[in-house]
Scaffold this motif. Structure first.
Motif, PDB file in Angstrom:
ATOM      1  N   GLU A 178      -7.673   2.621   3.840  1.00  0.00           N
ATOM      2  CA  GLU A 178      -6.739   1.488   3.819  1.00  0.00           C
ATOM      3  C   GLU A 178      -6.860   0.675   5.111  1.00  0.00           C
ATOM      4  O   GLU A 178      -6.846  -0.556   5.090  1.00  0.00           O
ATOM      5  CB  GLU A 178      -5.312   1.996   3.646  1.00  0.00           C
ATOM      6  CG  GLU A 178      -4.315   0.924   3.274  1.00  0.00           C
ATOM      7  CD  GLU A 178      -4.510   0.386   1.876  1.00  0.00           C
ATOM      8  OE1 GLU A 178      -4.347  -0.841   1.692  1.00  0.00           O
ATOM      9  OE2 GLU A 178      -4.845   1.161   0.967  1.00  0.00           O
ATOM     10  N   TYR A 187      -2.153   3.931   8.695  1.00  0.00           N
ATOM     11  CA  TYR A 187      -2.687   3.932   7.338  1.00  0.00           C
ATOM     12  C   TYR A 187      -3.816   4.957   7.211  1.00  0.00           C
ATOM     13  O   TYR A 187      -4.365   5.424   8.211  1.00  0.00           O
ATOM     14  CB  TYR A 187      -3.233   2.544   6.962  1.00  0.00           C
ATOM     15  CG  TYR A 187      -2.248   1.424   7.179  1.00  0.00           C
ATOM     16  CD1 TYR A 187      -1.170   1.255   6.315  1.00  0.00           C
ATOM     17  CD2 TYR A 187      -2.380   0.551   8.250  1.00  0.00           C
ATOM     18  CE1 TYR A 187      -0.254   0.232   6.520  1.00  0.00           C
ATOM     19  CE2 TYR A 187      -1.470  -0.471   8.460  1.00  0.00           C
ATOM     20  CZ  TYR A 187      -0.403  -0.625   7.590  1.00  0.00           C
ATOM     21  OH  TYR A 187       0.505  -1.631   7.802  1.00  0.00           O
ATOM     22  N   THR A 213       0.840  -1.196   0.000  1.00  0.00           N
ATOM     23  CA  THR A 213       0.000   0.000   0.000  1.00  0.00           C
ATOM     24  C   THR A 213       0.875   1.245   0.000  1.00  0.00           C
ATOM     25  O   THR A 213       1.931   1.275   0.634  1.00  0.00           O
ATOM     26  CB  THR A 213      -0.948   0.035   1.214  1.00  0.00           C
ATOM     27  OG1 THR A 213      -1.682   1.265   1.215  1.00  0.00           O
ATOM     28  CG2 THR A 213      -0.186  -0.075   2.524  1.00  0.00           C
ATOM     29  N   ARG A 249     -10.995  -4.472  -2.153  1.00  0.00           N
ATOM     30  CA  ARG A 249      -9.799  -3.676  -2.449  1.00  0.00           C
ATOM     31  C   ARG A 249      -9.808  -3.218  -3.908  1.00  0.00           C
ATOM     32  O   ARG A 249      -9.474  -2.067  -4.215  1.00  0.00           O
ATOM     33  CB  ARG A 249      -8.548  -4.507  -2.158  1.00  0.00           C
ATOM     34  CG  ARG A 249      -7.247  -3.742  -2.287  1.00  0.00           C
ATOM     35  CD  ARG A 249      -6.083  -4.519  -1.684  1.00  0.00           C
ATOM     36  NE  ARG A 249      -6.184  -4.591  -0.244  1.00  0.00           N
ATOM     37  CZ  ARG A 249      -5.824  -3.613   0.579  1.00  0.00           C
ATOM     38  NH1 ARG A 249      -5.344  -2.485   0.078  1.00  0.00           N
ATOM     39  NH2 ARG A 249      -5.925  -3.757   1.884  1.00  0.00           N
ATOM     40  N   ARG A 268      -2.753   6.780  -5.508  1.00  0.00           N
ATOM     41  CA  ARG A 268      -3.770   5.819  -5.944  1.00  0.00           C
ATOM     42  C   ARG A 268      -3.966   5.923  -7.450  1.00  0.00           C
ATOM     43  O   ARG A 268      -4.095   4.902  -8.147  1.00  0.00           O
ATOM     44  CB  ARG A 268      -5.100   6.070  -5.221  1.00  0.00           C
ATOM     45  CG  ARG A 268      -6.136   5.004  -5.549  1.00  0.00           C
ATOM     46  CD  ARG A 268      -7.406   5.159  -4.752  1.00  0.00           C
ATOM     47  NE  ARG A 268      -8.300   6.146  -5.313  1.00  0.00           N
ATOM     48  CZ  ARG A 268      -9.637   6.066  -5.257  1.00  0.00           C
ATOM     49  NH1 ARG A 268     -10.203   5.046  -4.666  1.00  0.00           N
ATOM     50  NH2 ARG A 268     -10.375   7.004  -5.759  1.00  0.00           N
ATOM     51  N   ASN A 292      -0.493   3.926   1.148  1.00  0.00           N
ATOM     52  CA  ASN A 292      -1.193   4.722   2.152  1.00  0.00           C
ATOM     53  C   ASN A 292      -0.605   4.540   3.541  1.00  0.00           C
ATOM     54  O   ASN A 292      -1.326   4.379   4.516  1.00  0.00           O
ATOM     55  CB  ASN A 292      -2.684   4.359   2.169  1.00  0.00           C
ATOM     56  CG  ASN A 292      -3.382   4.787   0.890  1.00  0.00           C
ATOM     57  OD1 ASN A 292      -2.765   5.342  -0.008  1.00  0.00           O
ATOM     58  ND2 ASN A 292      -4.669   4.546   0.810  1.00  0.00           N
TER      59      ASN A 292
END
Length: 866
Positions: free
Chosen positions: A455, A451, A195, A421, A306, A197
């Motif tokens: 997330e 996060y 991730t 997700r 993202r 994030n």
């Protein structure tokens, strides 16, 4: 604004290293001024920085190597692309003619030394063309660097030969190059928990960072012979809108990186939390009523990465179709009238499917759950989803068909983690649930939440899902056992989605989130009972962790109150699973064996209470007596005469047996019986896991005892998680601590505590030489609350403040000065904040009166604000 190219010599002339260093410093300050005062275009800035370095290298090359026709200076890596940030590495290749491979000219060494002397961060290699070819064949990183090679000075024919041998005549097969680069990216993403994030993301290496854009251009350059995104667009691989997304994203990341390098004064890619506030300020973000400027900035950052991740995935899949699958026959497997599998990827039968059947925007994820052999969504279909997201509007959300599809997705036994997700990644989840869309990319600026809220929520769903998987039964056996008892697991998932949905709105998110959860349940035709379960979980999702960590779980009143809140075993089961999943999804360092044991204890105690399987345990006196008898039986079996045991316990009160487990009582009593004359007696053993220890200290009670014990433990950099202190009738003290932190030998702990107890007049709190960088950043005024437990005649003091080394011993020193006795304590550290609870009395074993509380409050705040 766009500024014409400049020469570094506008800032002065130089013929030596010192002069070049000064000129480059002036040029760097000039670019800094262009950025902050003139709002110069970031593309111009990074290319201008590279141009300045080019000119200095040219001067030094001509000074030392102008007559050398057998070598060439080549820029590689980011510098090869003509891109430099204030403190970026400058990667160089000195290319040699084979004729001088064994004896490079001495002036080359002088040239390279001067580059270091002028302060450039140089990474260099000296090779022949044949060596470059061989190394590129063996190492894909070198092959990638050579793709970006740029001629600087020297023999240009050598450079052209290198290009012909390593780029035109490829060192790597296109298919293998693509596969290796994709695998490299997967491994790199794993380092960041897959991730972008994260609390402190890496601008370059994290998912969605600059490296993900580089991967796209590297593969494109290797296979399609295009050097940049513009070339990909001209080849038809990027639509205009996609090209703009990538360009804007790169420019945003470049701006952040430019400022970060200047803030750090060196090459810095990780956005440390103490840099983030200043980054936000220098990038022009301002504070609003609901959010800090840094939270606005980080939300833009997370949404940017993202977007990069989306485009990276889309383009790599397009490359796979054109590189890996180009020569393979089409393998078409019909799914239904709207979808088919194309070489393992799900695609629409035609490009108009989503326009004709908007519900297919949700159906696509249900199909992926029901057909796990399908590898993903085909790139062309991803583009169609992006183009039709606007169809997910209020009318779409009101359609019973779409509501039913969403509930069908959440009720599936497989694929929940992956598809939620994917729904979030493609923007479908935030479009269907606008309240979820508002938390996408939202970070809370503290050290507790690792996060973004979206997330964190997706990690929580993953954790819940793992409880249901047989292959993970050994991971959390009790959670798996409880999960199988749930009548409707989908209610747990819904509560998980909504538990933090109201973060960032101001007020209590647990209260505000209930309204959103209730509206969801109503829209999706959940029964009143199911709605009540979901809203209960959202409203009280913090209650179990708070009770377990801050209250005495051996106190029947605590269990009775928590059982009254929960109301049923079914609710307890749901809440327990949600709590475990929530803590584990908040911060990788938050979950430990101690928290696990506390939650299990609270779960079992509450379960027994609700089921009435141990009615006698609901009496404090009877519960203490039962533990007394069980411990006596165990110790007798160990060979100790009952008379010796009961004599030792003669001065113990019932509270000791109530607040300690049978195992603890046996261990501590056995230690005292084995060492009857030893005082103080100090015992250490492992607790719930290898990182947690249990410490028992038997000593004569005195005013300085608690201060001495806490000071000695903090000097060893150990964290106190829990403290139980019982004063016996003979004025001795039984002290039980649960500790973790820096690894220490048992002997070192025992020696340190013994030494401090023998020198109580020399007590001093732990004062580290190095203060953590975040201590000042998150320093807040402490909040201290007092309540009185009338039945047990003690005061409960709750302390909320920023964490710092030596905090507990500082509090203990104030207690000492006020002649306060600590009978119990719970320590909870949540990132940068502590939530400690102390159960205290005055010197006369009475709860504190108003005057005593007021005086204690004043001195504690004064001490904690030092």
């Amino acid at each position: 604004m766009v500024i014409a190219a400049q020469s570094v010599w506008e800032f002065g002339q130089a013929d030596n290293a010192t002069g070049c260093r000064d000129i480059l410093a002036k040029a760097s300050q000039h670019l800094k001024k262009c950025f902050f005062e003139d709002q110069a275009d970031i593309d111009w800035l990074v290319h201008q920085q590279a141009h300045f370095v080019d000119e200095v290298l040219q001067l030094l090359w001509q000074k030392h190597l102008a007559t050398e026709a057998t070598l060439s200076l080549i820029a590689v890596g980011g510098y090869g692309r003509g891109e430099l940030h204030p403190h970026s590495d400058i990667d160089l290749l000195v290319l040699l003619n084979d004729s001088i491979a064994e004896t490079p000219p001495p002036a080359l060494s002088t040239f390279l030394t001067q580059l270091w002397d002028i302060g450039l961060e140089i990474g260099h290699s000296v090779r022949t063309i044949s060596e470059c070819r061989q190394l590129a064949e063996d190492d894909i990183t070198i092959a990638t660097n050579l793709l970006e090679a740029r001629f600087l000075f020297g023999n240009q024919a050598l450079f052209e030969q290198l290009q012909q041998l390593t780029v035109s005549t490829k060192t790597w097969d296109n298919q293998l190059f693509y596969e290796r680069k994709k695998q490299e990216q997967i491994q790199r993403h794993h380092k960041y928990n897959d991730t972008g994030n994260n609390l402190e993301p890496n601008l370059k290496e994290s998912p969605g960072g600059l490296r993900d854009i580089h991967v796209i251009t590297w593969v494109a350059q290797q296979h399609f012979d295009v050097r940049n995104l513009q070339g990909l667009k001209s080849k038809g691989f990027l639509a205009e809108s996609e090209f703009e997304i990538l360009q804007q994203s790169r420019r945003f990341l470049w701006r952040v990186r430019f400022v970060l390098h200047h803030l750090a004064g060196r090459k810095q890619e990780k956005m440390m939390i103490d840099h983030q506030r200043e980054l936000a300020k220098q990038l022009g973000y301002v504070e609003t009523d609901s959010r800090m400027a840094v939270e606005h900035f980080m939300k833009d950052y997370y949404r940017t990465v993202r977007a990069v991740s989306q485009m990276n995935a889309l383009l790599l899949q397009l490359f796979e179709e054109n590189i890996i699958l180009a020569d393979e026959p089409r393998d078409i497997e019909p799914i239904n009238r709207r979808f088919q599998s194309h070489n393992g990827y799900l695609e629409t039968i035609n490009s108009g499917i989503f326009a004709y059947y908007p519900y297919a925007l949700l159906e696509v994820f249900l199909i992926l759950q029901q057909h796990p052999h399908i590898k993903g969504i085909r790139a062309s279909t991803i583009r169609q989803i992006h183009a039709h997201l606007h169809l997910i509007d209020s009318r779409f959300r009101a359609d019973i068909k779409n509501r039913s599809l969403f509930m069908e997705i959440i009720r599936q036994q497989k694929g929940i983690t992956h598809e939620f997700r994917r729904m979030n990644q493609l923007g479908v989840l935030g479009a269907y649930l606008p309240e979820f869309g508002r938390i996408v990319g939202q970070m809370q600026h503290d050290l507790f939440h690792a996060y973004t809220v979206d997330e964190h929520t997706l990690f929580l769903l993953r954790n819940l899902r793992r409880f249901s998987c047989p292959e993970f039964n050994d991971e959390f056996p009790l959670c798996s056992e409880v999960f199988y008892q749930l009548p409707k697991p989908e209610l747990l998932y819904i509560a998980g989605i909504y538990h933090d949905i109201a973060k960032g709105r101001g007020g209590d998110h647990s209260v505000l989130g209930v309204l959103d959860a209730e509206q969801f349940c109503t829209r999706h035709n959940l029964s009143d009972y199911d709605t009540s379960m979901v809203t209960f979980l959202v409203r009280h999702h913090l209650a179990m962790s708070s009770t377990a960590q801050k209250k005495d779980l051996e106190d029947p009143e605590v269990i009775q109150d928590f059982a009254a809140l929960v109301g049923s075993v079914n609710r307890l089961n749901y809440l327990y699973l949600l709590t475990v999943a929530d803590i584990r999804a908040t911060n990788n360092n938050l979950w430990n064996g101690w928290r696990d044991s506390l939650l299990k204890q609270l779960y079992h105690n509450t379960h027994q209470w609700l089921e009435h399987t141990e009615a006698q345990a609901k009496s404090t006196q009877e519960k203490s007596h039962k533990k007394y008898q069980l411990a006596l039986e165990k110790l007798t079996k160990m060979g100790w005469p009952p008379q010796d045991i009961t004599t030792l316990w003669h001065t113990y009160d019932l509270d000791y047996f109530l607040r300690h487990s049978v195992e603890e009582i046996v261990w501590q009593t056995n230690g005292r019986l084995e060492n009857p004359e030893q005082e103080p007696l100090i015992l250490v053993r492992p607790h719930s896991d290898r990182h947690t220890l249990e410490l028992f200290i038997y000593a004569q009670n005195r005013q300085a005892l608690f201060a001495a014990m806490t000071a000695s433990l903090e000097q060893l950099q150990l964290n106190i998680l829990d403290a139980k202190i019982n004063i016996n009738g003979d004025d001795s003290a039984l002290n039980t601590f649960i500790i973790n932190g820096a690894q220490q030998r048992y002997e070192d702990i025992i020696n340190a505590v013994s030494k401090q107890l023998a020198n109580e007049e020399l007590i001093s709190g732990y004062k580290p030489q190095l203060i953590p960088r975040t201590t000042k950043l998150f320093k807040t005024e402490p909040v201290i609350k007092f309540t009185t437990n009338i039945q047990q005649n003690h005061t409960v003091m709750e302390l909320y403040t920023h964490d710092r080394p030596g905090l507990l011993s500082a509090v203990a020193q104030v207690f000492l000065s006020h002649q306060i006795q600590v009978i119990n304590a719970k320590m909870v550290t949540l990132g940068d904040q502590v939530e400690d609870v102390f159960f205290i009395t005055n010197l006369h074993d009475q709860s504190l009166n108003d005057s005593e509380q007021s005086n204690l409050l004043t001195d504690l705040k004064e001490q904690l604000l030092l």
